[in-house]
Each structure stands twice: as C-alpha cells, then as structure tokens.
Design a protein around this motif. Structure first.
Motif, PDB file in Angstrom:
ATOM      1  N   VAL A 104       0.647  -1.054  -0.005  1.00 21.20           N
ATOM      2  CA  VAL A 104       0.064   0.041   0.137  1.00 21.20           C
ATOM      3  C   VAL A 104       0.862   1.427   0.077  1.00 21.20           C
ATOM      4  O   VAL A 104       0.225   2.446   0.202  1.00 21.20           O
ATOM      5  CB  VAL A 104      -0.959   0.094   1.339  1.00 21.20           C
ATOM      6  CG1 VAL A 104      -2.054  -1.285   1.023  1.00 21.20           C
ATOM      7  CG2 VAL A 104      -0.149  -0.204   2.544  1.00 21.20           C
ATOM      8  N   ALA A 105       2.269   1.075  -0.239  1.00 22.04           N
ATOM      9  CA  ALA A 105       3.033   2.277  -0.106  1.00 22.04           C
ATOM     10  C   ALA A 105       2.672   3.392  -1.049  1.00 22.04           C
ATOM     11  O   ALA A 105       2.961   4.754  -0.971  1.00 22.04           O
ATOM     12  CB  ALA A 105       4.468   1.803  -0.282  1.00 22.04           C
ATOM     13  N   ASP A 106       2.309   3.010  -2.369  1.00 18.35           N
ATOM     14  CA  ASP A 106       1.802   3.756  -3.470  1.00 18.35           C
ATOM     15  C   ASP A 106       0.720   5.021  -2.816  1.00 18.35           C
ATOM     16  O   ASP A 106       0.632   5.830  -3.670  1.00 18.35           O
ATOM     17  CB  ASP A 106       1.249   3.314  -4.625  1.00 18.35           C
ATOM     18  CG  ASP A 106       0.182   2.563  -4.423  1.00 18.35           C
ATOM     19  OD1 ASP A 106      -0.306   2.236  -3.262  1.00 18.35           O
ATOM     20  OD2 ASP A 106      -0.588   1.856  -5.259  1.00 18.35           O
ATOM     21  N   ARG A 107       0.319   4.696  -1.615  1.00 16.37           N
ATOM     22  CA  ARG A 107      -0.741   5.685  -1.109  1.00 16.37           C
ATOM     23  C   ARG A 107      -0.014   6.628  -0.311  1.00 16.37           C
ATOM     24  O   ARG A 107      -0.455   7.713  -0.281  1.00 16.37           O
ATOM     25  CB  ARG A 107      -1.788   4.867  -0.341  1.00 16.37           C
ATOM     26  CG  ARG A 107      -2.571   4.221  -0.892  1.00 16.37           C
ATOM     27  CD  ARG A 107      -3.800   3.534  -0.006  1.00 16.37           C
ATOM     28  NE  ARG A 107      -4.551   4.626   0.613  1.00 16.37           N
ATOM     29  CZ  ARG A 107      -5.559   4.326   1.677  1.00 16.37           C
ATOM     30  NH1 ARG A 107      -6.067   3.191   1.690  1.00 16.37           N
ATOM     31  NH2 ARG A 107      -6.081   5.313   2.269  1.00 16.37           N
ATOM     32  N   ALA A 108       1.466   6.419  -0.039  1.00 15.26           N
ATOM     33  CA  ALA A 108       1.947   7.610   0.786  1.00 15.26           C
ATOM     34  C   ALA A 108       2.320   8.609  -0.098  1.00 15.26           C
ATOM     35  O   ALA A 108       2.680   8.325  -1.165  1.00 15.26           O
ATOM     36  CB  ALA A 108       3.344   6.729   1.174  1.00 15.26           C
ATOM     37  N   ALA A 109       2.518   9.892   0.441  1.00 18.86           N
ATOM     38  CA  ALA A 109       3.002  11.142  -0.302  1.00 18.86           C
ATOM     39  C   ALA A 109       4.489  11.040   0.000  1.00 18.86           C
ATOM     40  O   ALA A 109       5.078  10.398   0.678  1.00 18.86           O
ATOM     41  CB  ALA A 109       2.218  12.161   0.662  1.00 18.86           C
ATOM     42  N   SER A 110       4.696  11.973  -0.867  1.00 20.53           N
ATOM     43  CA  SER A 110       6.463  12.001  -0.809  1.00 20.53           C
ATOM     44  C   SER A 110       6.808  12.524   0.291  1.00 20.53           C
ATOM     45  O   SER A 110       6.204  13.510   1.098  1.00 20.53           O
ATOM     46  CB  SER A 110       6.730  12.971  -2.187  1.00 20.53           C
ATOM     47  OG  SER A 110       6.575  12.558  -3.399  1.00 20.53           O
ATOM     48  N   ARG A 111       8.217  12.379   0.944  1.00 16.43           N
ATOM     49  CA  ARG A 111       8.680  12.851   2.038  1.00 16.43           C
ATOM     50  C   ARG A 111      10.357  13.167   1.507  1.00 16.43           C
ATOM     51  O   ARG A 111      10.993  12.442   0.647  1.00 16.43           O
ATOM     52  CB  ARG A 111       8.613  11.869   3.140  1.00 16.43           C
ATOM     53  CG  ARG A 111       7.005  11.743   3.657  1.00 16.43           C
ATOM     54  CD  ARG A 111       6.933  11.376   5.083  1.00 16.43           C
ATOM     55  NE  ARG A 111       5.598  11.555   5.510  1.00 16.43           N
ATOM     56  CZ  ARG A 111       5.271  11.159   6.815  1.00 16.43           C
ATOM     57  NH1 ARG A 111       6.091  10.906   7.775  1.00 16.43           N
ATOM     58  NH2 ARG A 111       4.061  11.250   7.101  1.00 16.43           N
ATOM     59  N   ALA A 112      10.904  13.807   2.366  1.00 17.91           N
ATOM     60  CA  ALA A 112      12.346  14.149   2.290  1.00 17.91           C
ATOM     61  C   ALA A 112      13.271  12.838   2.180  1.00 17.91           C
ATOM     62  O   ALA A 112      14.213  12.801   1.245  1.00 17.91           O
ATOM     63  CB  ALA A 112      12.939  15.290   3.219  1.00 17.91           C
ATOM     64  N   VAL A 113      12.941  11.742   3.104  1.00 17.53           N
ATOM     65  CA  VAL A 113      13.735  10.662   3.094  1.00 17.53           C
ATOM     66  C   VAL A 113      12.784   9.775   3.268  1.00 17.53           C
ATOM     67  O   VAL A 113      11.772   9.622   4.049  1.00 17.53           O
ATOM     68  CB  VAL A 113      14.570  10.697   4.496  1.00 17.53           C
ATOM     69  CG1 VAL A 113      15.420   9.439   4.335  1.00 17.53           C
ATOM     70  CG2 VAL A 113      15.564  12.112   4.461  1.00 17.53           C
ATOM     71  N   VAL A 114      13.257   8.556   2.403  1.00 13.88           N
ATOM     72  CA  VAL A 114      12.313   7.329   2.374  1.00 13.88           C
ATOM     73  C   VAL A 114      13.367   6.158   2.781  1.00 13.88           C
ATOM     74  O   VAL A 114      14.468   6.230   2.148  1.00 13.88           O
ATOM     75  CB  VAL A 114      11.723   7.046   1.046  1.00 13.88           C
ATOM     76  CG1 VAL A 114      10.992   5.578   1.310  1.00 13.88           C
ATOM     77  CG2 VAL A 114      10.808   8.196   0.713  1.00 13.88           C
ATOM     78  N   VAL A 115      12.889   5.354   3.783  1.00 12.01           N
ATOM     79  CA  VAL A 115      13.665   4.137   4.160  1.00 12.01           C
ATOM     80  C   VAL A 115      13.104   2.913   4.031  1.00 12.01           C
ATOM     81  O   VAL A 115      11.942   2.904   4.084  1.00 12.01           O
ATOM     82  CB  VAL A 115      14.098   4.403   5.733  1.00 12.01           C
ATOM     83  CG1 VAL A 115      15.056   3.015   6.268  1.00 12.01           C
ATOM     84  CG2 VAL A 115      14.744   5.375   6.000  1.00 12.01           C
ATOM     85  N   VAL A 116      13.798   2.174   3.287  1.00 11.77           N
ATOM     86  CA  VAL A 116      13.006   0.613   2.745  1.00 11.77           C
ATOM     87  C   VAL A 116      13.702  -0.391   3.542  1.00 11.77           C
ATOM     88  O   VAL A 116      15.133  -0.515   3.657  1.00 11.77           O
ATOM     89  CB  VAL A 116      13.119   0.386   1.199  1.00 11.77           C
ATOM     90  CG1 VAL A 116      12.560  -0.997   0.966  1.00 11.77           C
ATOM     91  CG2 VAL A 116      12.584   1.601   0.567  1.00 11.77           C
ATOM     92  N   ALA A 117      12.949  -1.091   4.255  1.00 13.27           N
ATOM     93  CA  ALA A 117      13.589  -2.463   4.924  1.00 13.27           C
ATOM     94  C   ALA A 117      12.977  -3.757   4.161  1.00 13.27           C
ATOM     95  O   ALA A 117      12.062  -3.752   4.004  1.00 13.27           O
ATOM     96  CB  ALA A 117      13.037  -2.527   6.347  1.00 13.27           C
ATOM     97  N   ILE A 118      14.106  -4.567   3.484  1.00 10.54           N
ATOM     98  CA  ILE A 118      13.886  -5.478   2.671  1.00 10.54           C
ATOM     99  C   ILE A 118      13.940  -6.645   3.757  1.00 10.54           C
ATOM    100  O   ILE A 118      14.978  -7.474   3.757  1.00 10.54           O
ATOM    101  CB  ILE A 118      14.787  -5.765   1.633  1.00 10.54           C
ATOM    102  CG1 ILE A 118      14.974  -4.227   0.747  1.00 10.54           C
ATOM    103  CG2 ILE A 118      14.459  -6.958   0.619  1.00 10.54           C
ATOM    104  CD1 ILE A 118      13.811  -4.200  -0.103  1.00 10.54           C
ATOM    105  N   ASN A 119      12.934  -6.903   4.471  1.00  2.00           N
ATOM    106  CA  ASN A 119      12.863  -7.697   5.607  1.00  2.00           C
ATOM    107  C   ASN A 119      11.937  -9.027   5.211  1.00  2.00           C
ATOM    108  O   ASN A 119      11.077  -9.520   5.896  1.00  2.00           O
ATOM    109  CB  ASN A 119      12.074  -7.043   6.659  1.00  2.00           C
ATOM    110  CG  ASN A 119      10.616  -6.478   6.756  1.00  2.00           C
ATOM    111  OD1 ASN A 119      10.352  -6.265   5.508  1.00  2.00           O
ATOM    112  ND2 ASN A 119       9.743  -6.634   7.532  1.00  2.00           N
ATOM    113  N   GLY A 120      12.273  -9.587   4.101  1.00  2.00           N
ATOM    114  CA  GLY A 120      11.487 -10.718   3.474  1.00  2.00           C
ATOM    115  C   GLY A 120      10.541 -10.210   2.554  1.00  2.00           C
ATOM    116  O   GLY A 120      10.418  -9.271   1.884  1.00  2.00           O
ATOM    117  N   GLY A 121       9.403 -11.365   2.359  1.00  2.00           N
ATOM    118  CA  GLY A 121       8.320 -11.102   1.515  1.00  2.00           C
ATOM    119  C   GLY A 121       8.811 -11.699  -0.084  1.00  2.00           C
ATOM    120  O   GLY A 121      10.123 -11.714  -0.212  1.00  2.00           O
ATOM    121  N   PRO A 122       7.992 -11.559  -0.912  1.00  2.00           N
ATOM    122  CA  PRO A 122       8.299 -12.010  -2.343  1.00  2.00           C
ATOM    123  C   PRO A 122       9.144 -11.089  -3.113  1.00  2.00           C
ATOM    124  O   PRO A 122       9.213  -9.849  -2.632  1.00  2.00           O
ATOM    125  CB  PRO A 122       6.788 -12.068  -2.781  1.00  2.00           C
ATOM    126  CG  PRO A 122       6.162 -11.040  -2.258  1.00  2.00           C
ATOM    127  CD  PRO A 122       6.417 -11.182  -0.735  1.00  2.00           C
TER     128      PRO A 122
END
Length: 212
Positions: free
Chosen positions: A158-176
């Motif tokens: 559902v991340a595409d619903r989020a608005a832009s922010r100055a910093v985005v952190v992605v945690a690749i903590n599993g999943g497909p």
C-alpha cells in the motif's frame, strides 16, 4: 555501509544568563533554576502505553530559518526536488533489515531531521507500529499519515498511497521479490532528498539496476 546523514547536527540553544540578586537587599532573592526537561515523545513502535498525539515537530525548522525583512515564512513541506534522490545502501539480512532501518531513522532524527520528514516501507512483516495503528482501522491509520508530523511506517503493498517525503527508508525484511520491486520503485519516486535501503546488496542492486 555506514549511514552518514547529510544534515548537520542541530544543537539546542544555550540557556541565557541567570538572574542575580540585586545588591543592597537584606535577604537574597532566590535564583530561578531550570526545571526538568519534558520527556521526549515515544517513537512509533517503541514499547510503552499508547502514545498521545505527537506535538508539532516543525519548531526546529522555524528557529533555523534565516530572518528576512518582513518576508513570508517558508512553508514546512517535504524537500521534494526534481533531481533523483541520493541512495544509500545498508547491508542487512531479512531478519535484521527492520532493525537496520530503525537505526537509520534514529540517526536521521539525531542529525536534525524532523519525524515528519521520514517514511519507512517494509516488504515482509509489518512494522509493529503499523500493525498496532491498523488495528484501529484503515481511516485512523492513514489520518496519521496525512497529519505528516511523525515517522510513518507502511507496507510495500500500500506504499503507493503514501505522499512524498524528504527521506524514504526501505527495509527488505522478507516477502516476495515483487514486494521488493514495488517498495524500491515507490520509494525512489517518493524520496525527495535521500533513499536508504536496508537489505541484501545483491538483491537490491539487481532491482535498482533494472531502471528504478
């Protein structure tokens, strides 16, 4: 690789001179002493009671702004630019990616970023804060996103619903694999200044090299 935030450390203002008792008085006037500091609001996902509504977080930007001759105050909006964001990679296993992301957020806040500057996206298990807030309903969860005054944690789905922010952190903590592709694609489009990715470098580079 170590995270080196670009923002300078923001120091608290030094307290002004204390008042001294006037000379000639028969009894000294008590000196005012600073009271205890208010406790910092709990971070999302930290253990403890349900957190109250967070206080306004934009005061640090206002104090850092340069005074001008009766000019309007700059709006407190995310630093979104047309240029591609800087990308920082933090190697981490799927089990350690969320902890690495939390450490990155701590460093960002310590360096002067306000909580509302930061969006965190997970690809596997939900961050505990997101899971807790979603238990109160989807509307309440996204209302906190729209308020924009705290770190916001969301899932790649559902991340595409989020608005832009100055910093985005992605945690690749599993999943497909599709979740990692979605998270990195959305994060790259939402990050205004900095994109931090925590996960397996080979997996991340294969996605980023595919034109993200």
């Amino acid at each position: 690789m170590p995270l080196i935030p670009e923002e300078p450390q923001i120091h608290e203002k030094a307290q002004g001179p204390r008042a001294t008792p006037a000379s000639g008085r028969t009894a000294p006037t008590p000196r005012p002493v600073p009271g205890p500091r208010p406790a910092a609001p709990p971070r999302p996902g930290r253990p403890g009671p349900v957190r109250p509504a967070p206080p306004a977080q934009r005061a640090s930007r206002d104090t850092a702004a340069k005074p001008g001759p009766s000019g309007p105050a700059a709006p407190a909006t995310p630093e979104v630019t047309s240029a591609a964001p800087q990308i920082q990679l933090i190697p981490a296993t799927p089990d350690g990616a969320l902890d690495a992301a939390e450490e990155a957020v701590d460093l960002l806040l310590d360096s002067g970023r306000t909580p509302g500057d930061v969006l965190v996206i997970t690809t596997g298990e939900l961050h505990p804060w997101a899971a807790h807030e979603l238990s109160f309903g989807d509307a309440a969860y996204w209302a906190q996103h729209d308020a924009g005054d705290d770190v916001f944690y969301t899932d790649a789905a559902v991340a595409d619903r989020a608005a832009s922010r100055a910093v985005v952190v992605v945690a690749i903590n599993g999943g497909p694999e599709a979740a990692a592709v979605t998270a990195l694609t959305v994060a790259h489009s939402r990050a205004g200044a900095l994109l931090i990715v925590c996960g397996d470098p080979q997996r991340i580079n294969s996605v980023l090299g595919a034109g993200v």
